[in-house]
Design an enzyme around this catalytic site. Structure first.
Site, mmCIF file in Angstrom:
data_model
loop_
_atom_site.group_PDB
_atom_site.id
_atom_site.type_symbol
_atom_site.label_atom_id
_atom_site.label_comp_id
_atom_site.label_asym_id
_atom_site.label_seq_id
_atom_site.Cartn_x
_atom_site.Cartn_y
_atom_site.Cartn_z
ATOM 1 N N GLY A 162 -58.275 10.470 0.080
ATOM 2 C CA GLY A 162 -57.129 11.116 0.727
ATOM 3 C C GLY A 162 -56.905 12.470 0.067
ATOM 4 C CB ILE A 164 -54.108 12.773 -4.565
ATOM 5 C CG1 ILE A 164 -52.685 13.093 -4.084
ATOM 6 C CG2 ILE A 164 -54.195 12.905 -6.088
ATOM 7 C CD1 ILE A 164 -51.594 12.146 -4.580
ATOM 8 C CB THR A 239 -52.781 9.541 -11.249
ATOM 9 O OG1 THR A 239 -53.795 9.886 -10.305
ATOM 10 C CG2 THR A 239 -53.129 10.093 -12.609
ATOM 11 N NE ARG A 241 -46.626 3.708 -5.938
ATOM 12 C CZ ARG A 241 -46.352 5.015 -5.955
ATOM 13 N NH1 ARG A 241 -46.942 5.821 -6.825
ATOM 14 N NH2 ARG A 241 -45.465 5.535 -5.121
ATOM 15 C CD GLU A 270 -44.957 2.560 -12.882
ATOM 16 O OE1 GLU A 270 -44.046 3.320 -12.517
ATOM 17 O OE2 GLU A 270 -46.130 2.680 -12.514
ATOM 18 C CG HIS A 289 -45.023 6.791 -11.975
ATOM 19 N ND1 HIS A 289 -45.015 5.596 -11.298
ATOM 20 C CD2 HIS A 289 -45.402 7.722 -11.060
ATOM 21 C CE1 HIS A 289 -45.372 5.798 -10.033
ATOM 22 N NE2 HIS A 289 -45.602 7.082 -9.863
#
Ligand code: DGY
Length: 349
Positions: A162, A164, A239, A241, A270, A289
């Protein structure tokens, strides 16, 4: 605008630059003061009766919450990822969900590449070495001190092509890397990226960077079997999930020395629990994050989430809608659902 006619909106956090507070003239706005996210029961109470919810990725917008907010016309998340929102239920209920794609692509790719470089060249370890007084005259320059992995000219595997993933691939090309790519739904590979099956990517990549969304299909995508395919001394970065990389398997691969290092910005839980085995894993660079955390990007994310919120409240199509099917399939499915609940049909809200 007369205060009684202002739509009620609950925001689970203030946004950078006071962007939300500037809307108090047009909205009856309640902003959760923090610190941290509101507890689920606090969120449910606050959002009952609200027409709009502005949330973050730390807020679970699930079926029970959506069921308890019959007035809700729009959910706007200040994030690109929406795995914290039950999109299927929102769609069934005719609620458009806004998100912030595009604006954080390059910033997140920068962080992925920073983690890759930091893990490859052992930067956090080197920083500690200097600060903790180990860089003494006796060790002023040693042939084997802090030897890392060369990034330039090696092979990067990008999992998820995608926006990123492609932005990370472009950075890698600037470092003279061979770039392999894998996507769950194979399509046209970006220029200079060889699309290969996942196992082949893992077997051939000295570096791997993860960029798939967290879905039922990608949870545990990189488990013990997949990590075992990586060449000895490889470096893994996530980076995207938490939950996509199996943390137990990752710790084991780092402890055994099979992986030279890893960089994580996202975790199964998290914030990371203080007793997480990740904290003691060798070669692991940890970030809290912060993929999209630049001043400019967070400002753009705030602007997009406000634009989505406003459009939803006005009954207009959201500029960035994560469940666009709410505008088409919705009409029939959503109307049937509302009818069965005895509600007046509004399509979409
Ligand atoms: C997102 O927006 O989904 C990122 O994880 C945080 O900015």
């Amino acid at each position: 605008m007369d205060s009684d006619s202002r739509p009620r909106v609950f925001a689970t956090r203030s946004l950078p630059g006071g962007a939300l507070e500037a809307l108090t003239g047009e909205l009856e706005l309640e902003v959760w003061p923090g610190p941290g996210a509101p507890a689920p029961e606090v969120l449910a109470r606050a959002v009952a009766g609200a027409a709009g919810l502005l949330c973050l990725l730390t807020d679970r917008v699930d079926a029970p919450l959506l069921a308890s907010c019959p007035e809700l016309r729009v959910v706007s998340s200040c994030s690109v990822g929406v795995d914290h929102v039950d999109l299927a239920v929102a769609t069934r209920r005719g609620i458009p969900v806004g998100h912030t794609p595009g604006v954080l692509t390059e910033t997140t790719a920068d962080l992925a590449f920073s983690l890759l470089m930091a893990a490859a060249r052992r930067i956090p370890e080197a920083d500690r070495f200097v600060r903790e007084g180990h860089w003494t005259p006796a060790r002023s320059w040693e042939p084997d001190l802090m030897l890392g992995r060369d990034v330039y000219g090696s092979t990067l595997g990008v999992i998820g092509l995608g926006a990123i993933g492609r932005a990370v691939a472009r950075r890698a090309q600037g470092f003279g890397m061979r770039v392999l790519g894998w996507n769950r739904t194979p399509g046209k590979a970006p220029p200079g990226v060889e699309q290969v099956p996942l196992d082949a990517l893992l077997r051939q990549s000295a570096f791997v960077s993860v960029h798939v969304a967290r879905t039922d299909e990608t949870i545990g995508l990189l488990g013990p079997r997949e990590l075992a395919f990586l060449p000895s001394g490889a470096v893994l970065v996530n980076t995207a999930r938490g939950g996509i990389v199996d943390e137990v398997a990752l710790v084991e691969a780092l402890r055994s020395g099979r992986l030279a290092g890893a960089g994580l910005d996202v975790y199964e839980q998290e914030p990371l629990p203080p007793d997480s085995p990740l904290l003691a894993a060798p070669g692991l660079v940890l970030a809290p994050h912060i993929g999209s955390a630049s001043v400019a990007t967070r400002t753009r994310m705030a602007e997009l989430s406000i634009a989505n919120l406003r459009a939803g409240l006005a009954g207009e199509r959201l500029p960035h809608c994560a469940n666009p099917e709410v505008y088409d399939a919705h009409s029939e499915e959503g109307q049937r659902a509302r009818k069965s609940r005895g509600e007046t049909t509004r399509a979409p809200r």
